[in-house]
Write a protein that holds these residues in place. Structure first.
Motif, PDB file in Angstrom:
ATOM      1  N   PRO A  51       0.717  -1.275   0.149  1.00  0.00           N
ATOM      2  CA  PRO A  51       0.102   0.030   0.061  1.00  0.00           C
ATOM      3  C   PRO A  51       0.769   1.251   0.034  1.00  0.00           C
ATOM      4  CG  PRO A  51      -0.685  -1.599   1.598  1.00  0.00           C
ATOM      5  CD  PRO A  51       0.408  -2.111   0.890  1.00  0.00           C
ATOM      6  N   ALA A  52       1.935   1.186   0.876  1.00  0.00           N
ATOM      7  CA  ALA A  52       2.839   2.620   0.720  1.00  0.00           C
ATOM      8  C   ALA A  52       4.174   2.498   0.756  1.00  0.00           C
ATOM      9  CB  ALA A  52       2.452   3.142   2.405  1.00  0.00           C
ATOM     10  N   THR A  53       4.728   1.458  -0.077  1.00  0.00           N
ATOM     11  CA  THR A  53       5.969   1.713  -0.615  1.00  0.00           C
ATOM     12  C   THR A  53       6.323   0.954  -1.906  1.00  0.00           C
ATOM     13  OG1 THR A  53       8.312   1.100   0.221  1.00  0.00           O
ATOM     14  CG2 THR A  53       6.583  -0.686   0.590  1.00  0.00           C
ATOM     15  N   THR A  54       7.437   0.909  -2.407  1.00  0.00           N
ATOM     16  CA  THR A  54       7.718   0.248  -3.550  1.00  0.00           C
ATOM     17  C   THR A  54       8.587  -0.824  -3.286  1.00  0.00           C
ATOM     18  OG1 THR A  54       9.474   1.828  -4.065  1.00  0.00           O
ATOM     19  CG2 THR A  54       7.584   2.077  -5.158  1.00  0.00           C
ATOM     20  N   LEU A  55       8.644  -2.211  -3.977  1.00  0.00           N
ATOM     21  CA  LEU A  55       9.311  -3.228  -3.865  1.00  0.00           C
ATOM     22  C   LEU A  55      10.342  -3.560  -4.921  1.00  0.00           C
ATOM     23  CD1 LEU A  55       6.197  -5.081  -2.670  1.00  0.00           C
ATOM     24  CD2 LEU A  55       7.753  -4.169  -0.922  1.00  0.00           C
ATOM     25  N   GLN A  56      10.469  -2.924  -5.977  1.00  0.00           N
ATOM     26  CA  GLN A  56      11.414  -3.214  -6.941  1.00  0.00           C
ATOM     27  C   GLN A  56      12.830  -3.565  -6.381  1.00  0.00           C
ATOM     28  OE1 GLN A  56       9.897  -0.406  -6.771  1.00  0.00           O
ATOM     29  NE2 GLN A  56      11.380   1.327  -7.273  1.00  0.00           N
ATOM     30  N   LEU A  57      13.228  -2.865  -5.351  1.00  0.00           N
ATOM     31  CA  LEU A  57      14.633  -3.292  -4.911  1.00  0.00           C
ATOM     32  C   LEU A  57      14.681  -4.425  -3.828  1.00  0.00           C
ATOM     33  CD1 LEU A  57      16.039   0.371  -4.883  1.00  0.00           C
ATOM     34  CD2 LEU A  57      16.171  -1.269  -6.738  1.00  0.00           C
ATOM     35  N   MET A  58      13.836  -5.060  -3.650  1.00  0.00           N
ATOM     36  CA  MET A  58      13.818  -6.148  -2.551  1.00  0.00           C
ATOM     37  C   MET A  58      14.124  -7.289  -3.086  1.00  0.00           C
ATOM     38  SD  MET A  58      12.815  -4.699   0.054  1.00  0.00           S
ATOM     39  CE  MET A  58      12.248  -5.617   1.360  1.00  0.00           C
ATOM     40  N   PRO A  59      14.460  -8.220  -2.518  1.00  0.00           N
ATOM     41  CA  PRO A  59      15.233  -9.543  -3.108  1.00  0.00           C
ATOM     42  C   PRO A  59      14.184 -10.426  -3.674  1.00  0.00           C
ATOM     43  CG  PRO A  59      15.218  -9.719  -0.654  1.00  0.00           C
ATOM     44  CD  PRO A  59      14.708  -8.162  -0.922  1.00  0.00           C
ATOM     45  N   MET A  60      13.171 -10.893  -3.168  1.00  0.00           N
ATOM     46  CA  MET A  60      12.210 -11.553  -3.515  1.00  0.00           C
ATOM     47  C   MET A  60      11.866 -11.336  -5.070  1.00  0.00           C
ATOM     48  SD  MET A  60      10.697 -14.618  -3.010  1.00  0.00           S
ATOM     49  CE  MET A  60      11.006 -14.977  -1.358  1.00  0.00           C
ATOM     50  N   PRO A  61      11.480 -10.152  -5.427  1.00  0.00           N
ATOM     51  CA  PRO A  61      10.784  -9.997  -6.874  1.00  0.00           C
ATOM     52  C   PRO A  61      12.209 -10.343  -7.778  1.00  0.00           C
ATOM     53  CG  PRO A  61      10.119  -8.216  -5.327  1.00  0.00           C
ATOM     54  CD  PRO A  61      11.062  -8.954  -4.570  1.00  0.00           C
ATOM     55  N   SER A  62      13.214  -9.845  -7.299  1.00  0.00           N
ATOM     56  CA  SER A  62      14.501 -10.082  -8.025  1.00  0.00           C
ATOM     57  C   SER A  62      14.811 -11.452  -8.520  1.00  0.00           C
ATOM     58  CB  SER A  62      15.597  -9.335  -7.649  1.00  0.00           C
ATOM     59  OG  SER A  62      15.466  -7.824  -7.668  1.00  0.00           O
ATOM     60  N   ALA A  63      14.588 -12.418  -7.202  1.00  0.00           N
ATOM     61  CA  ALA A  63      14.986 -13.478  -7.246  1.00  0.00           C
ATOM     62  C   ALA A  63      13.940 -14.430  -8.141  1.00  0.00           C
ATOM     63  CB  ALA A  63      14.783 -14.330  -5.966  1.00  0.00           C
ATOM     64  N   LEU A  64      12.444 -13.955  -8.085  1.00  0.00           N
ATOM     65  CA  LEU A  64      11.621 -14.815  -8.992  1.00  0.00           C
ATOM     66  C   LEU A  64      12.146 -14.406 -10.610  1.00  0.00           C
ATOM     67  CD1 LEU A  64       8.163 -14.196  -7.043  1.00  0.00           C
ATOM     68  CD2 LEU A  64       9.639 -16.221  -7.242  1.00  0.00           C
ATOM     69  N   ALA A  65      12.288 -13.096 -10.765  1.00  0.00           N
ATOM     70  CA  ALA A  65      12.723 -12.708 -12.197  1.00  0.00           C
ATOM     71  C   ALA A  65      14.111 -13.490 -12.637  1.00  0.00           C
ATOM     72  CB  ALA A  65      12.779 -11.212 -12.213  1.00  0.00           C
ATOM     73  N   VAL A  71       7.548 -10.341 -13.516  1.00  0.00           N
ATOM     74  CA  VAL A  71       7.244  -9.809 -12.111  1.00  0.00           C
ATOM     75  C   VAL A  71       6.986  -8.293 -12.420  1.00  0.00           C
ATOM     76  CG1 VAL A  71       8.005  -9.176  -9.794  1.00  0.00           C
ATOM     77  CG2 VAL A  71       8.900 -11.279 -10.695  1.00  0.00           C
ATOM     78  N   LEU A  72       6.031  -7.856 -11.741  1.00  0.00           N
ATOM     79  CA  LEU A  72       5.578  -6.480 -11.790  1.00  0.00           C
ATOM     80  C   LEU A  72       5.745  -5.674 -10.288  1.00  0.00           C
ATOM     81  CD1 LEU A  72       4.955  -3.784 -12.754  1.00  0.00           C
ATOM     82  CD2 LEU A  72       2.434  -4.653 -12.821  1.00  0.00           C
ATOM     83  N   CYS A  73       6.772  -5.082  -9.976  1.00  0.00           N
ATOM     84  CA  CYS A  73       6.516  -4.244  -8.779  1.00  0.00           C
ATOM     85  C   CYS A  73       5.639  -2.939  -8.883  1.00  0.00           C
ATOM     86  CB  CYS A  73       7.865  -3.920  -8.180  1.00  0.00           C
ATOM     87  SG  CYS A  73       8.830  -5.509  -7.813  1.00  0.00           S
ATOM     88  N   ALA A  74       4.588  -2.934  -8.200  1.00  0.00           N
ATOM     89  CA  ALA A  74       3.631  -1.802  -8.720  1.00  0.00           C
ATOM     90  C   ALA A  74       3.301  -0.952  -7.475  1.00  0.00           C
ATOM     91  CB  ALA A  74       2.131  -2.523  -8.981  1.00  0.00           C
ATOM     92  N   ALA A  75       3.527   0.267  -7.568  1.00  0.00           N
ATOM     93  CA  ALA A  75       3.397   1.409  -6.600  1.00  0.00           C
ATOM     94  C   ALA A  75       1.811   2.148  -6.724  1.00  0.00           C
ATOM     95  CB  ALA A  75       4.329   2.550  -6.743  1.00  0.00           C
ATOM     96  N   SER A  76       1.310   2.164  -5.533  1.00  0.00           N
ATOM     97  CA  SER A  76       0.114   2.775  -5.309  1.00  0.00           C
ATOM     98  C   SER A  76       0.194   4.430  -5.493  1.00  0.00           C
ATOM     99  CB  SER A  76      -0.521   2.540  -4.025  1.00  0.00           C
ATOM    100  OG  SER A  76       0.074   3.317  -3.040  1.00  0.00           O
ATOM    101  N   ARG A  77      -0.797   5.134  -5.329  1.00  0.00           N
ATOM    102  CA  ARG A  77      -0.780   6.510  -5.345  1.00  0.00           C
ATOM    103  C   ARG A  77      -0.056   7.023  -4.178  1.00  0.00           C
ATOM    104  NH1 ARG A  77      -6.574   7.996  -6.116  1.00  0.00           N
ATOM    105  NH2 ARG A  77      -7.040   5.889  -6.954  1.00  0.00           N
ATOM    106  N   TYR A  78       0.385   6.237  -3.236  1.00  0.00           N
ATOM    107  CA  TYR A  78       0.715   6.751  -1.941  1.00  0.00           C
ATOM    108  C   TYR A  78       2.119   6.356  -1.745  1.00  0.00           C
ATOM    109  CZ  TYR A  78      -4.286   7.514  -1.230  1.00  0.00           C
ATOM    110  OH  TYR A  78      -5.403   7.896  -1.329  1.00  0.00           O
ATOM    111  N   PRO A  79       3.130   6.095  -2.740  1.00  0.00           N
ATOM    112  CA  PRO A  79       4.416   5.653  -2.663  1.00  0.00           C
ATOM    113  C   PRO A  79       5.395   6.518  -1.516  1.00  0.00           C
ATOM    114  CG  PRO A  79       4.546   6.871  -4.566  1.00  0.00           C
ATOM    115  CD  PRO A  79       3.115   6.973  -3.973  1.00  0.00           C
ATOM    116  N   LYS A  80       5.620   5.599  -0.561  1.00  0.00           N
ATOM    117  CA  LYS A  80       6.620   6.179   0.598  1.00  0.00           C
ATOM    118  C   LYS A  80       5.909   7.098   1.381  1.00  0.00           C
ATOM    119  CE  LYS A  80      10.685   4.951  -2.094  1.00  0.00           C
ATOM    120  NZ  LYS A  80      10.859   4.843  -3.478  1.00  0.00           N
ATOM    121  N   ASN A  81       4.628   7.187   1.411  1.00  0.00           N
ATOM    122  CA  ASN A  81       3.765   8.263   2.392  1.00  0.00           C
ATOM    123  C   ASN A  81       2.627   7.586   2.701  1.00  0.00           C
ATOM    124  OD1 ASN A  81       2.908  10.465   3.565  1.00  0.00           O
ATOM    125  ND2 ASN A  81       2.634  11.673   1.723  1.00  0.00           N
ATOM    126  N   ASP A  82       2.580   7.084   3.887  1.00  0.00           N
ATOM    127  CA  ASP A  82       1.306   6.456   4.169  1.00  0.00           C
ATOM    128  C   ASP A  82       0.357   7.393   5.210  1.00  0.00           C
ATOM    129  OD1 ASP A  82       2.525   6.081   6.370  1.00  0.00           O
ATOM    130  OD2 ASP A  82       2.040   3.927   6.505  1.00  0.00           O
TER     131      ASP A  82
END
Length: 188
Positions: A51-65, A71-82
């Motif tokens: 809901p409030a952060t981005t995940l493209q630099l986390m290890p699990m998405p990269s490992a799956l790719a 894999v799509l790391c998708a942000a909401s309209r509230y990135p890094k600000n909840d």
């Protein structure tokens, strides 16, 4: 390969948001990042969304790719600000990503990967897709998920997901505080 994606769609918000990036422009702009082979078939997409952060630099998405999955790391309209996050609007953002994956990116199947706070988001999305009931936020602001036509997903995976934001925040409350305006006054 990392491929940036920007998704924009109209937002007919009945309540103006004063914080974040949606503002009062009448549009929502979302940022995402595909981790995929550039020439591979577009069969199954795994969407990581918090809901409030981005995940493209986390290890699990990269490992799956790295294993060959799209894999799509998708942000909401509230990135890094909840501080102003409205979960019902995040569900609408997730719906936009799922719809785009099927209609514009050509994926046959879409699987949500709920990591941490993305777990309760993915579960909320799935529940509202199957049986939409939410017409307003708990504060009474209009966000009608019953009319949103949330596109279906083909599965949900949970990874280190907590029960919910509400439960986590409740667990952090100190029950000994008598007066929230004066947190040093406690029931000893």
């Amino acid at each position: 390969q990392r491929i940036p994606k920007i998704l924009s769609f109209p937002d007919d918000a009945k309540v103006a948001e004063t914080y974040g990036f949606a503002g009062t422009s009448g549009k929502v702009h979302l940022e995402g990042q595909f981790l995929r082979r550039p020439d591979g078939p577009r069969r199954v997409l795994y969407i990581f969304m918090h809901p409030a952060t981005t995940l493209q630099l986390m290890p699990m998405p990269s490992a799956l790719a790295d294993c060959g999955l799209d894999v799509l790391c998708a942000a909401s309209r509230y990135p890094k600000n909840d501080s102003n996050l409205i979960m019902e609007k995040v569900v609408l953002d997730m719906a936009a990503w799922v719809r785009d994956a099927r209609e514009n990116e050509g994926y046959e199947k879409v699987v949500l990967v709920g990591w941490s706070g993305g777990g309760s988001l993915s579960l909320f999305y799935g529940a509202q897709h199957e049986s939409p009931t939410v017409r307003t936020t708990p504060a009474g602001d209009p966000v009608d998920l019953t009319a949103a036509k949330l596109p279906p997903v083909d599965g949900i995976i949970f990874i280190a997901a907590h029960l919910s934001r509400a439960e986590t925040l409740t667990e952090w409350l100190d029950p000994s505080v008598i007066d929230e305006a004066d947190p040093d006054r406690r029931d000893k």
